[in-house]
Design a protein around this motif. Structure first.
Motif, short mmCIF file in Angstrom:
data_model
loop_
_atom_site.label_atom_id
_atom_site.label_comp_id
_atom_site.label_asym_id
_atom_site.label_seq_id
_atom_site.Cartn_x
_atom_site.Cartn_y
_atom_site.Cartn_z
N LYS A 161 -8.89 -9.62 -24.02
CA LYS A 161 -9.74 -9.67 -25.20
C LYS A 161 -9.25 -8.55 -26.23
CE LYS A 161 -12.32 -13.13 -23.86
NZ LYS A 161 -12.22 -14.22 -24.31
N TYR A 162 -8.08 -7.66 -25.94
CA TYR A 162 -7.45 -6.82 -26.75
C TYR A 162 -6.03 -6.89 -26.50
CZ TYR A 162 -7.44 -3.29 -22.99
OH TYR A 162 -6.92 -2.68 -21.71
N PRO A 163 -5.32 -6.37 -27.52
CA PRO A 163 -3.90 -6.22 -27.53
C PRO A 163 -3.47 -5.11 -26.40
CG PRO A 163 -4.50 -5.82 -29.59
CD PRO A 163 -5.71 -5.90 -29.04
N PHE B 176 -0.24 -4.38 -25.43
CA PHE B 176 1.15 -4.08 -25.63
C PHE B 176 1.48 -2.41 -25.46
CE2 PHE B 176 0.00 -4.55 -29.93
CZ PHE B 176 0.53 -3.55 -30.61
N GLY B 177 0.49 -1.74 -26.33
CA GLY B 177 0.79 -0.34 -26.12
C GLY B 177 0.45 0.16 -24.66
N ALA B 178 -0.67 -0.35 -24.26
CA ALA B 178 -0.89 0.10 -22.85
C ALA B 178 -0.03 -0.14 -21.80
CB ALA B 178 -2.45 -0.35 -22.58
N GLU C 82 3.10 -0.11 -21.99
CA GLU C 82 4.12 0.89 -22.23
C GLU C 82 3.55 2.34 -21.71
OE1 GLU C 82 6.83 2.47 -25.65
OE2 GLU C 82 5.93 0.63 -26.02
N ASP C 83 2.49 2.48 -22.09
CA ASP C 83 1.89 3.81 -21.71
C ASP C 83 0.25 3.70 -21.67
OD1 ASP C 83 0.73 6.53 -21.41
OD2 ASP C 83 1.50 7.15 -23.37
N ASN D 52 -2.05 5.57 -21.30
CA ASN D 52 -3.01 6.57 -22.04
C ASN D 52 -3.45 6.16 -23.33
OD1 ASN D 52 -2.75 8.83 -19.82
ND2 ASN D 52 -0.74 8.48 -20.15
N VAL D 53 -2.76 5.13 -23.96
CA VAL D 53 -3.22 4.61 -25.21
C VAL D 53 -4.67 4.27 -25.28
CG1 VAL D 53 -0.89 4.26 -26.19
CG2 VAL D 53 -2.40 2.61 -25.39
N ILE D 54 -5.09 3.77 -24.12
CA ILE D 54 -6.42 3.30 -23.82
C ILE D 54 -7.24 3.51 -22.81
CG2 ILE D 54 -5.80 1.07 -22.47
CD1 ILE D 54 -8.32 1.47 -25.77
N SER E 170 -15.43 4.92 -24.18
CA SER E 170 -14.19 4.25 -24.92
C SER E 170 -14.21 2.76 -24.84
CB SER E 170 -12.81 4.70 -24.85
OG SER E 170 -12.04 4.08 -25.80
N PRO E 171 -14.54 1.97 -25.80
CA PRO E 171 -14.18 0.51 -25.73
C PRO E 171 -12.75 0.29 -25.77
CG PRO E 171 -15.13 1.06 -27.98
CD PRO E 171 -14.98 2.39 -27.35
N ALA E 172 -12.40 -0.94 -25.69
CA ALA E 172 -11.12 -1.28 -25.94
C ALA E 172 -10.59 -2.20 -27.06
CB ALA E 172 -10.42 -1.89 -24.76
N MET F 197 -15.91 6.54 -28.65
CA MET F 197 -14.43 6.31 -29.56
C MET F 197 -14.62 4.83 -30.17
SD MET F 197 -13.04 9.04 -28.30
CE MET F 197 -11.72 8.83 -29.37
N HIS G 28 -5.82 0.66 -28.74
CA HIS G 28 -5.19 1.92 -29.10
C HIS G 28 -5.82 3.05 -29.49
CE1 HIS G 28 -2.23 -1.60 -29.08
NE2 HIS G 28 -1.35 -0.64 -28.80
N HIS G 29 -7.11 3.06 -28.80
CA HIS G 29 -7.97 4.14 -29.40
C HIS G 29 -7.51 5.69 -29.02
CE1 HIS G 29 -10.54 0.70 -29.10
NE2 HIS G 29 -11.55 1.29 -29.29
N PHE G 30 -6.41 5.57 -28.27
CA PHE G 30 -5.97 7.11 -28.08
C PHE G 30 -4.45 7.16 -28.74
CE2 PHE G 30 -9.58 6.66 -25.40
CZ PHE G 30 -10.18 7.68 -25.25
N PRO H 220 1.91 4.79 -27.74
CA PRO H 220 2.62 5.17 -26.51
C PRO H 220 3.64 6.37 -26.60
CG PRO H 220 2.79 2.67 -26.86
CD PRO H 220 2.40 3.29 -28.01
#
Lengths: 164, 82
Positions: A91-93, A95-97, A99-100, A102-104, A162-164, B1, B25-27, B30
Motif C-alpha cells: 500500500k505504499y511506494p 522504490f526508495g526502500a 534501494e535503501d 532506511n528511508v522507511i 512511523s507509518p509508511a 512521523m 519515504h518518511h526518513f 536512499p
C-alpha cells in the motif's frame, strides 16, 4: 480561523471510506497527555514501531491481500542488517526502500545513533505491522495493545512511531 | 512521523513531525545518511521541545529539495564509489 482539518486537501475522504468500511478512518476527539522522559535520551532505551510491513526474511509474510487487513505484528531484531529483512506490504511506494531500507525503516541510522551514545540503547526487537487494517476498533483493541504490551516488556523509555 | 497532515491532525498524537515527503519515504531518500539522521534527531528532539500535546513540527525541507540532494549524492557515488 479554520483548522487544517477543515481546509484539508482531501475533503470527504473520511466519510467516503467510512461508508464502505465503517470506522476504519479513525478520528480522535481528545489529546493524549504528554509523557515526560525520566532520563536523558543518551541514557534511554528506544524502540521503533512501524507500519512498513518490514520483517525478517523467512518469517510468516503479512497477509497483504486480506480485505480487512492483518492484525499481527513481527519482531525485527534491532541489530539486524537490511539484507536480512524484506517488505510485505502493497500500500505504499517501496522504490526508495528497495534501494535503501532506511528511508522507511531506519535501522542502520538508529544503530549508529546508539553507537554514538546519542541514544542510550535499543530494545532487542523493533516492531512491524502493515498499515492496511480496515477495522479501527480491532486495530486499537488487539494489535495496538499487543505491541504496547511487548514494548513495555522490553522496558522501552522512548518509542519512535512511523507509518509508511 | 507523518507525511499526511490531515491524518495526523485527526489522530492527535501527542507529538509528531510532519514531512512533506512521498509516502514510504518518511526518513528521506536512499543513501542520504545525513538527512535520515537529521530527521530522526528532529523527531527525538520533540520529546523535550514539545510544550503541549498535539505538537506537530513541520520539517523544514521539501520533497523536491530532498530528492535533489539524493540525486547529487547518487552522482557522487557513481563517480567515486561509496
Amino acid at each position: 480561523m479554520k483548522t487544517q482539518t477543515e481546509k484539508e486537501l482531501r475533503p470527504g475522504l473520511w466519510e467516503t471510506v467510512n461508508e464502505r468500511y465503517p470506522d476504519s478512518m479513525i478520528t480522535k476527539d481528545d489529546f493524549v497527555e504528554l509523557a515526560k522522559l525520566s532520563k536523558p535520551l543518551s541514557e534511554s532505551r528506544l524502540t521503533f514501531v512501524s507500519t512498513a510491513g518490514v520483517q525478517p526474511k523467512g518469517s510468516m509474510p503479512f497477509d497483504t491481500v486480506h480485505p480487512v487487513g492483518d492484525y499481527t505484528f513481527r519482531r525485527v531484531p534491532s541489530n539486524a542488517k537490511p539484507k536480512d529483512l524484506e517488505i510485505h506490504q502493497l500500500k505504499y511506494p517501496t522504490f526508495g526502500a528497495e534501494e535503501d531500507l532506511n528511508v522507511i525503516f531506519p535501522i542502520e541510522r538508529l544503530q549508529e545513533l546508539t553507537q554514538e551514545k546519542f541514544i542510550g540503547g535499543l530494545t532487542e526487537s523493533f516492531y512491524s505491522f502493515i498499515g492496511y487494517n480496515m477495522d479501527g476498533e480491532r486495530l486499537e483493541n488487539t494489535l495496538a495493545e499487543d505491541i504496547a504490551e511487548a514494548v513495555e516488556a522490553e522496558n522501552a523509555d522512548v518509542v519512535l512511531l512511523s507509518p509508511a | 512521523m507523518s507525511v499526511s497532515l490531515d491524518v495526523t491532525e485527526r489522530i492527535k498524537p501527542p507529538r509528531a513531525v510532519f514531512l512533506p515527503f512521498m509516502m514510504g519515504h518518511h526518513f528521506g531518500v536512499p543513501h542520504h545518511k545525513d538527512l535520515q539522521t537529521e530527521i530522526i534527531k528532529t523527531a527525538l528532539s520533540r520529546i523535550t521541545k514539545a510544550e503541549k500535546s498535539g505538537d506537530i513540527f513541520h520539517f523544514p525541507k521539501t520533497w523536491s529539495e530532498a530528492r535533489k540532494e539524493g540525486k547529487k549524492l547518487k552522482v557522487k557515488r557513481q563517480k567515486f564509489g561509496d
